[in-house]
Design a protein around this motif. Structure first.
Motif, short mmCIF file in Angstrom:
data_model
loop_
_atom_site.label_atom_id
_atom_site.label_comp_id
_atom_site.label_asym_id
_atom_site.label_seq_id
_atom_site.Cartn_x
_atom_site.Cartn_y
_atom_site.Cartn_z
N GLY A 151 0.79 -1.12 -0.04
CA GLY A 151 -0.06 -0.01 0.12
C GLY A 151 0.87 1.25 0.07
O GLY A 151 2.07 1.04 -0.08
N ARG A 152 0.21 2.30 0.31
CA ARG A 152 0.94 3.45 0.16
C ARG A 152 2.03 3.91 1.14
O ARG A 152 1.69 3.35 2.40
N LEU A 153 2.98 4.34 0.94
CA LEU A 153 4.10 4.41 1.65
C LEU A 153 3.51 5.92 2.63
O LEU A 153 3.12 7.11 2.20
N GLY A 154 3.76 5.48 4.20
CA GLY A 154 3.16 6.70 4.84
C GLY A 154 4.36 7.98 5.03
O GLY A 154 5.31 7.68 4.32
N ASP A 155 3.62 9.10 5.25
CA ASP A 155 4.34 10.37 5.23
C ASP A 155 5.80 10.41 6.12
O ASP A 155 6.70 10.87 5.76
N ARG A 156 5.74 9.54 7.25
CA ARG A 156 6.84 9.38 8.05
C ARG A 156 7.60 8.27 8.30
O ARG A 156 8.10 7.95 9.11
N GLU A 157 7.04 7.45 7.12
CA GLU A 157 7.88 5.90 7.61
C GLU A 157 8.89 5.58 6.45
O GLU A 157 8.67 6.14 5.40
N GLY A 158 10.04 4.86 6.81
CA GLY A 158 10.99 4.49 5.91
C GLY A 158 10.17 3.43 4.91
O GLY A 158 9.04 2.71 5.19
N LEU A 159 10.84 2.68 4.17
CA LEU A 159 10.34 1.87 3.03
C LEU A 159 10.11 0.46 3.73
O LEU A 159 9.11 0.01 3.82
N GLY A 160 11.01 -0.04 4.05
CA GLY A 160 11.20 -1.37 4.68
C GLY A 160 10.07 -1.41 6.03
O GLY A 160 9.40 -2.24 6.17
N GLU A 161 10.12 -0.30 6.81
CA GLU A 161 9.16 0.12 7.88
C GLU A 161 7.91 -0.02 7.21
O GLU A 161 6.74 -0.79 8.15
N SER A 162 7.64 0.53 6.41
CA SER A 162 6.16 0.56 5.62
C SER A 162 5.66 -0.91 5.37
O SER A 162 4.53 -1.23 5.62
N VAL A 163 6.75 -1.76 4.73
CA VAL A 163 6.29 -3.19 4.19
C VAL A 163 5.97 -3.79 5.58
O VAL A 163 4.88 -4.40 5.62
N ARG A 164 6.69 -3.67 6.49
CA ARG A 164 6.44 -4.45 7.89
C ARG A 164 5.06 -4.16 8.29
O ARG A 164 4.14 -4.97 8.61
N ARG A 165 4.61 -2.64 8.15
CA ARG A 165 3.77 -2.41 8.81
C ARG A 165 2.30 -2.71 8.11
O ARG A 165 1.34 -3.44 8.74
N GLN A 166 2.41 -2.66 6.78
CA GLN A 166 1.45 -2.85 5.95
C GLN A 166 1.16 -4.50 6.12
O GLN A 166 -0.06 -5.00 5.89
N LEU A 167 2.03 -5.37 5.89
CA LEU A 167 1.92 -6.86 6.10
C LEU A 167 1.34 -7.20 7.42
O LEU A 167 0.49 -7.98 7.44
N ALA A 168 1.68 -6.56 8.57
CA ALA A 168 1.27 -6.78 9.82
C ALA A 168 -0.32 -6.33 10.04
O ALA A 168 -1.09 -6.91 10.19
N GLN A 169 -0.70 -5.11 9.40
CA GLN A 169 -1.96 -4.44 9.34
C GLN A 169 -2.90 -5.10 8.44
O GLN A 169 -4.18 -5.58 8.66
N LYS A 170 -2.57 -5.48 7.13
CA LYS A 170 -3.44 -5.98 6.35
C LYS A 170 -3.55 -7.36 5.91
O LYS A 170 -4.41 -7.87 5.68
N VAL A 171 -2.31 -8.07 6.08
CA VAL A 171 -2.52 -9.32 5.99
C VAL A 171 -2.03 -10.31 7.28
O VAL A 171 -2.16 -11.61 7.39
N ASP A 172 -2.08 -9.59 8.42
CA ASP A 172 -1.47 -10.15 9.73
C ASP A 172 -0.36 -11.01 9.41
O ASP A 172 -0.37 -12.03 10.19
N VAL A 173 0.53 -10.64 8.70
CA VAL A 173 2.12 -11.42 8.70
C VAL A 173 2.93 -10.45 9.40
O VAL A 173 3.26 -9.39 9.05
N ARG A 174 3.36 -11.05 10.65
CA ARG A 174 4.29 -10.64 11.38
C ARG A 174 5.52 -11.51 11.88
O ARG A 174 6.40 -10.99 12.13
N ASP A 175 5.61 -12.53 10.93
CA ASP A 175 6.60 -13.49 11.21
C ASP A 175 7.58 -13.61 10.13
O ASP A 175 8.10 -14.79 9.76
N LEU A 176 7.85 -12.46 9.64
CA LEU A 176 9.10 -12.49 8.54
C LEU A 176 10.34 -12.75 9.10
O LEU A 176 10.88 -12.17 9.98
N THR A 177 11.14 -13.64 8.63
CA THR A 177 12.40 -13.81 9.07
C THR A 177 13.51 -13.27 8.43
O THR A 177 14.88 -13.25 8.56
N HIS A 178 13.09 -12.73 7.33
CA HIS A 178 14.04 -11.89 6.35
C HIS A 178 13.27 -11.07 5.44
O HIS A 178 12.04 -11.36 4.94
N LEU A 179 13.77 -9.87 5.36
CA LEU A 179 13.15 -8.73 4.22
C LEU A 179 14.27 -8.08 3.79
O LEU A 179 15.15 -7.48 4.16
#
Lengths: 238, 238
Positions: free
Chosen positions: A54-82
């Motif tokens: 999804g869209r990159l938030g105004d105050r977040e970095g790219l990797g940070e944004s991916v982690r957030r969106q995966l957690a919020q939208k598809v409930d994936v929190r267990d990434l061992t590598h990104l």
DNA sequence: CCAAAAGTGTTAATGCTACACCCATGC
DNA sequence: GCATGGGTGTAGCATTAACACTTTTGG
């Protein structure tokens, strides 16, 4: 910029331009390399499958944004590598206007089964459904990257559970690489490189008998390059 | 004309948000791997060195934009290779506001000497001057990428002139890899892999004598992976 | 003839795959 | 005992670095 088409355009008025992050989330499921996809419910590409993100938030970095969106939208929190894969910015990659996208590769270990929403599914990476935008190309980038890194880094740790037998691990490698991998040689290669070590424990054999399998673990669960300089390597110290 | 965001941004910092492309342009000059840098004339990072580049245009793709900016701003038109390196988007990477940056790696063959503006210079990649933003990290990414690809692809073509002797080529490799590379073995490795071939011509020896050197060329001047699967390679056909 | 630079032959080491064989367990 | 799956030993192959040796030139 494309003139707005019908009602859909109303949602994204005139100045649609921005940056989104997308994730190619891979996991070995049932001995197949699978990717997490989300089914679009509205145009463009209604009913096609796309990558979560999804869209990159105004105050977040790219990797940070991916982690957030995966957690919020598809409930994936267990990434061992990104890791970052690529950024696409063709002016016409999004039919409604300018939209850059940075794709990441995320890996989930095989022992986890994240609870995902009903409009998302795991698909075999070798048999993708009809996909929207340029997301299929991104999935291919992710697969290629994973395949390459399996042969010169310890990324295996990100596909495997914390402890595993060699035959399990060879099945993960087989699924990710798409060809046969002999457990017996995989063991030696990874031991030689110092990627894995024995835990000392072993797993009792099943009802069909067989020798109990020793358990292994990766020595570190962070990415390391273990086989740089296959050729043209630097001369020995001195 | 400013590679990064210049005075315009300073005047209206609030509205500053966008995307820029940057280029890590590498060339072997005087047996050293060198990078093209531009000296900033104004804040932020006044007098520090930065990568050439600039804002992404409304209707151009990322790679397209890099080529345009290099041609327009530093008069570099002879890239033999261009590939995407990475995108950085930390919210605070630019002091005046949000700015994402996609860095590319560009290679210029050793026989070309582009006419560059007076505020740009070639610097040894192993001895960078004080740099602004996160550009030094990008230069390191570029170096690492080049080094890695020299050992499993034919990128060498992008560093070398169309025709070359083996001792010239080994000097290019030495400069790029940072360690000694024996011409005699380099020849065999690249021939075996089918990367290079003899032109049939040779170069007369200099005044100090010596056997004339045979000329070689790369068989193709487009990137190819010549040594995939160093390990964990797929079983033979069947 | 000698020095210099290029090119060839050869050896040893490395690191892998394949395959035969041995081991530990359930039934 | 014997089937089953895990683990070890070993031979062969591919690839490369190192280095001695040969070739071709200029002076």
């Amino acid at each position: 910029m494309n003139p707005a088409i019908g009602a859909a355009a109303a949602e994204r008025p005139a100045a649609m331009a921005g940056h989104e992050v997308l994730a190619v989330v891979l996991q070995i499921r049932d001995d197949r390399l699978s990717v997490l996809l989300w089914r679009r419910a509205r145009p463009p590409f209604e009913d096609r499958w796309v990558l979560p993100g999804g869209r990159l938030g105004d105050r977040e970095g790219l990797g940070e944004s991916v982690r957030r969106q995966l957690a919020q939208k598809v409930d994936v929190r267990d990434l061992t590598h990104l890791e970052q894969l690529e950024t696409r910015g063709e002016p016409d990659r999004h039919p409604y206007g300018r939209m850059l996208a940075t794709a990441y590769l995320g890996l989930v270990p095989a022992d986890i089964d994240p609870v995902i929403p009903c409009d998302t599914h795991w698909h075999p990476a070798s048999d993708l459904p009809p996909m929207g935008f340029d997301h299929a190309a991104m999935v291919h980038s992710g697969r290629r990257r994973l395949r390459a890194k399996l042969s010169y880094t310890n990324v295996g740790f990100a596909l495997a559970p914390p402890e595993f037998t060699m035959s399990q691990l060879s099945r993960y490698y087989r699924a990710a690489l798409g060809h046969d991998v002999a457990a017996t040689n995989l063991r030696r290669v990874l031991l030689r490189r110092g990627q894995i070590e024995e835990t000392g424990e072993s797993v009792p054999s099943g009802r069909s008998g067989g020798r109990p399998a020793a358990l292994f673990r990766f020595r570190t669960r962070r990415l390391e390059i273990t086989d740089a300089f296959a050729v043209l390597r630097p001369p020995p110290e001195g």
